[in-house]
Design a protein around this motif. Structure first.
Motif, PDB file in Angstrom:
ATOM      1  N   UNK A 178      57.851 -21.393  33.656  1.00  0.00           N
ATOM      2  CA  UNK A 178      57.391 -20.406  32.676  1.00  0.00           C
ATOM      3  C   UNK A 178      55.890 -20.188  32.774  1.00  0.00           C
ATOM      4  N   UNK A 179      55.124 -21.261  32.967  1.00  0.00           N
ATOM      5  CA  UNK A 179      53.674 -21.121  33.113  1.00  0.00           C
ATOM      6  C   UNK A 179      53.291 -20.511  34.451  1.00  0.00           C
ATOM      7  N   UNK A 180      54.061 -20.821  35.493  1.00  0.00           N
ATOM      8  CA  UNK A 180      53.801 -20.226  36.804  1.00  0.00           C
ATOM      9  C   UNK A 180      53.997 -18.721  36.770  1.00  0.00           C
ATOM     10  N   UNK A 181      54.870 -18.260  35.900  1.00  0.00           N
ATOM     11  CA  UNK A 181      55.182 -16.837  35.802  1.00  0.00           C
ATOM     12  C   UNK A 181      54.072 -16.032  35.115  1.00  0.00           C
ATOM     13  N   UNK A 182      53.106 -16.716  34.517  1.00  0.00           N
ATOM     14  CA  UNK A 182      52.001 -16.033  33.842  1.00  0.00           C
ATOM     15  C   UNK A 182      50.955 -15.591  34.868  1.00  0.00           C
ATOM     16  N   UNK A 183      50.212 -14.527  34.566  1.00  0.00           N
ATOM     17  CA  UNK A 183      49.153 -14.103  35.492  1.00  0.00           C
ATOM     18  C   UNK A 183      48.028 -15.121  35.559  1.00  0.00           C
ATOM     19  N   UNK A 229      46.058 -26.631  36.219  1.00  0.00           N
ATOM     20  CA  UNK A 229      46.314 -27.985  35.706  1.00  0.00           C
ATOM     21  C   UNK A 229      47.468 -27.973  34.708  1.00  0.00           C
ATOM     22  N   UNK A 230      47.570 -26.920  33.916  1.00  0.00           N
ATOM     23  CA  UNK A 230      48.680 -26.797  32.968  1.00  0.00           C
ATOM     24  C   UNK A 230      50.014 -26.727  33.701  1.00  0.00           C
ATOM     25  N   UNK A 231      50.080 -25.948  34.764  1.00  0.00           N
ATOM     26  CA  UNK A 231      51.319 -25.874  35.549  1.00  0.00           C
ATOM     27  C   UNK A 231      51.668 -27.238  36.118  1.00  0.00           C
ATOM     28  N   UNK A 232      50.675 -27.940  36.659  1.00  0.00           N
ATOM     29  CA  UNK A 232      50.924 -29.242  37.274  1.00  0.00           C
ATOM     30  C   UNK A 232      51.394 -30.260  36.240  1.00  0.00           C
ATOM     31  N   UNK A 233      50.789 -30.252  35.050  1.00  0.00           N
ATOM     32  CA  UNK A 233      51.196 -31.241  34.049  1.00  0.00           C
ATOM     33  C   UNK A 233      52.569 -30.927  33.477  1.00  0.00           C
ATOM     34  N   UNK A 234      52.902 -29.647  33.340  1.00  0.00           N
ATOM     35  CA  UNK A 234      54.236 -29.313  32.851  1.00  0.00           C
ATOM     36  C   UNK A 234      55.288 -29.602  33.924  1.00  0.00           C
ATOM     37  N   UNK A 235      54.938 -29.421  35.187  1.00  0.00           N
ATOM     38  CA  UNK A 235      55.864 -29.787  36.257  1.00  0.00           C
ATOM     39  C   UNK A 235      56.128 -31.285  36.243  1.00  0.00           C
ATOM     40  N   UNK A 236      55.077 -32.055  36.041  1.00  0.00           N
ATOM     41  CA  UNK A 236      55.259 -33.500  35.955  1.00  0.00           C
ATOM     42  C   UNK A 236      56.096 -33.856  34.725  1.00  0.00           C
ATOM     43  N   UNK A 237      55.824 -33.188  33.608  1.00  0.00           N
ATOM     44  CA  UNK A 237      56.590 -33.449  32.397  1.00  0.00           C
ATOM     45  C   UNK A 237      58.057 -33.113  32.550  1.00  0.00           C
ATOM     46  N   UNK A 238      58.345 -31.986  33.201  1.00  0.00           N
ATOM     47  CA  UNK A 238      59.748 -31.635  33.473  1.00  0.00           C
ATOM     48  C   UNK A 238      60.403 -32.701  34.334  1.00  0.00           C
ATOM     49  N   UNK A 239      59.679 -33.200  35.329  1.00  0.00           N
ATOM     50  CA  UNK A 239      60.213 -34.267  36.163  1.00  0.00           C
ATOM     51  C   UNK A 239      60.423 -35.552  35.384  1.00  0.00           C
ATOM     52  N   UNK A 240      59.532 -35.803  34.424  1.00  0.00           N
ATOM     53  CA  UNK A 240      59.670 -37.003  33.593  1.00  0.00           C
ATOM     54  C   UNK A 240      60.949 -36.945  32.756  1.00  0.00           C
ATOM     55  N   UNK A 266      44.324 -16.305  35.457  1.00  0.00           N
ATOM     56  CA  UNK A 266      43.060 -15.816  34.894  1.00  0.00           C
ATOM     57  C   UNK A 266      42.024 -15.622  36.006  1.00  0.00           C
ATOM     58  N   UNK A 267      41.114 -14.696  35.795  1.00  0.00           N
ATOM     59  CA  UNK A 267      40.060 -14.445  36.782  1.00  0.00           C
ATOM     60  C   UNK A 267      38.936 -15.477  36.702  1.00  0.00           C
ATOM     61  N   UNK A 268      38.596 -15.898  35.501  1.00  0.00           N
ATOM     62  CA  UNK A 268      37.469 -16.817  35.327  1.00  0.00           C
ATOM     63  C   UNK A 268      37.813 -18.182  35.917  1.00  0.00           C
ATOM     64  N   UNK A 269      36.903 -18.786  36.705  1.00  0.00           N
ATOM     65  CA  UNK A 269      37.218 -20.053  37.372  1.00  0.00           C
ATOM     66  C   UNK A 269      37.625 -21.175  36.419  1.00  0.00           C
ATOM     67  N   UNK A 270      36.945 -21.294  35.276  1.00  0.00           N
ATOM     68  CA  UNK A 270      37.284 -22.390  34.371  1.00  0.00           C
ATOM     69  C   UNK A 270      38.678 -22.212  33.787  1.00  0.00           C
ATOM     70  N   UNK A 271      39.091 -20.965  33.568  1.00  0.00           N
ATOM     71  CA  UNK A 271      40.437 -20.722  33.056  1.00  0.00           C
ATOM     72  C   UNK A 271      41.480 -20.831  34.161  1.00  0.00           C
ATOM     73  N   UNK A 272      41.119 -20.428  35.381  1.00  0.00           N
ATOM     74  CA  UNK A 272      42.038 -20.595  36.506  1.00  0.00           C
ATOM     75  C   UNK A 272      42.308 -22.077  36.748  1.00  0.00           C
ATOM     76  N   UNK A 273      41.267 -22.909  36.619  1.00  0.00           N
ATOM     77  CA  UNK A 273      41.457 -24.353  36.773  1.00  0.00           C
ATOM     78  C   UNK A 273      42.371 -24.884  35.683  1.00  0.00           C
ATOM     79  N   UNK A 274      42.116 -24.467  34.446  1.00  0.00           N
ATOM     80  CA  UNK A 274      42.955 -24.928  33.334  1.00  0.00           C
ATOM     81  C   UNK A 274      44.403 -24.480  33.525  1.00  0.00           C
ATOM     82  N   UNK A 275      44.607 -23.256  33.966  1.00  0.00           N
ATOM     83  CA  UNK A 275      45.954 -22.738  34.182  1.00  0.00           C
ATOM     84  C   UNK A 275      46.680 -23.545  35.260  1.00  0.00           C
TER      85      UNK A 275
END
Length: 283
Positions: free
Chosen positions: A135-140, A153-164, A142-151
């Protein structure tokens, strides 16, 4: 040098605080209040922020994907969250709030290389059977680097959580047993897990089930079997997250750790995050 599972786990611990400011930064709470959410506690906005990528989801879907929350608690907040604001409005507000918080916390740090490396990790992360990550991967992006990094990291942590969650299911641990068994190995005090909305009676019943299984002693402390079982849960969680890091390679994983460390330390030293959490982490 290969990427070991210990490195995968350490990267999770390093990246998690960057995502977690979504739930604690005052700038994000200000956006929640502006949308109309009750901010006396963090839960009305928490369910909105985290579930919004799923669209106007009902409590059944949110309970299934969040897993460890008492479904009765989820039912209090979902779908009521979408009567306050639409998922699209929530997603826009969460980026605004996170963006302001990150700018204050990490300033003018050059994140170009960190964004490139985390995007490679995201590209190498499978979203199969990982609904929150998908669901998070499906989102656009962000252009700003700090938000792109956060986005990223959010995908990676939710992927890990789904695996958990998959690992917990493999171990035969239902939602509350996942918490009781984690408290049993000393991940956090029992009172920390009260935030997930389970009653004392439900906690006691889950403890009895795990005593009968041989995972806990009568006082709720993990037995040798309980420790081994939880170790296996965490090992499988790490193993399910590992392919993306192995695709990136140990050198680039190490480089990413160097690049993200200043942001993580700024967030941790800010005091925004709780001293102990249900993830078994502390400041």
């Amino acid at each position: 040098m290969t990427v070991e599972l210990s490195m995968v786990r350490q990267m999770w611990k390093l990246l998690e605080p960057v995502h977690a400011i979504l739930y604690y930064a005052p700038e994000v709470f200000a956006r929640a209040e502006k949308l109309g959410y009750d901010t006396a506690t963090r839960w009305p906005s928490y369910f909105a922020w985290r579930a919004a990528p799923l669209g106007p989801a009902g409590h059944e879907l949110v309970s299934a994907t969040f897993y460890s929350f008492n479904p009765a608690m989820v039912r209090e907040h979902v779908p009521a969250a979408w009567r306050v604001a639409t998922p699209g409005e929530v997603l826009e507000a969460r980026l605004d709030g996170v963006g302001e918080a990150l700018q204050k916390l990490i300033g003018d740090q050059d994140l170009t290389e960190a964004v490139a490396l985390t995007r490679k990790l995201v590209d190498a992360t499978s979203t199969a059977a990982r609904p929150l990550a998908a669901a998070n991967t499906n989102l656009p992006w962000p252009d700003e680097p700090h938000l792109a990094l956060w986005h990223a990291i959010t995908i990676l942590r939710e992927a890990r959580g789904d695996g958990h969650v998959a690992s917990l299911l493999t171990a035969g641990l239902d939602p509350i047993e996942s918490l009781v068994s984690f408290a049993g190995v000393g991940a956090a005090p029992e009172e920390v897990f009260a935030s997930r909305g389970w009653s004392d009676e439900q906690w006691a019943a889950a403890t009895r089930r795990l005593v009968e299984r041989g995972w806990l002693t009568e006082d709720g402390t993990a037995t040798e079997a309980g420790h081994a079982g939880r170790d296996e849960v965490e090992r499988i969680t790490d193993e399910l997250a590992a392919p993306a890091y192995r695709a990136l390679g140990a050198d680039d994983v190490g480089r990413l750790a160097q690049l993200v460390m200043p942001a993580t330390m700024a967030i941790v030293s800010s005091g925004l995050l709780p001293m102990r959490s249900t993830l078994g982490m502390g400041r």
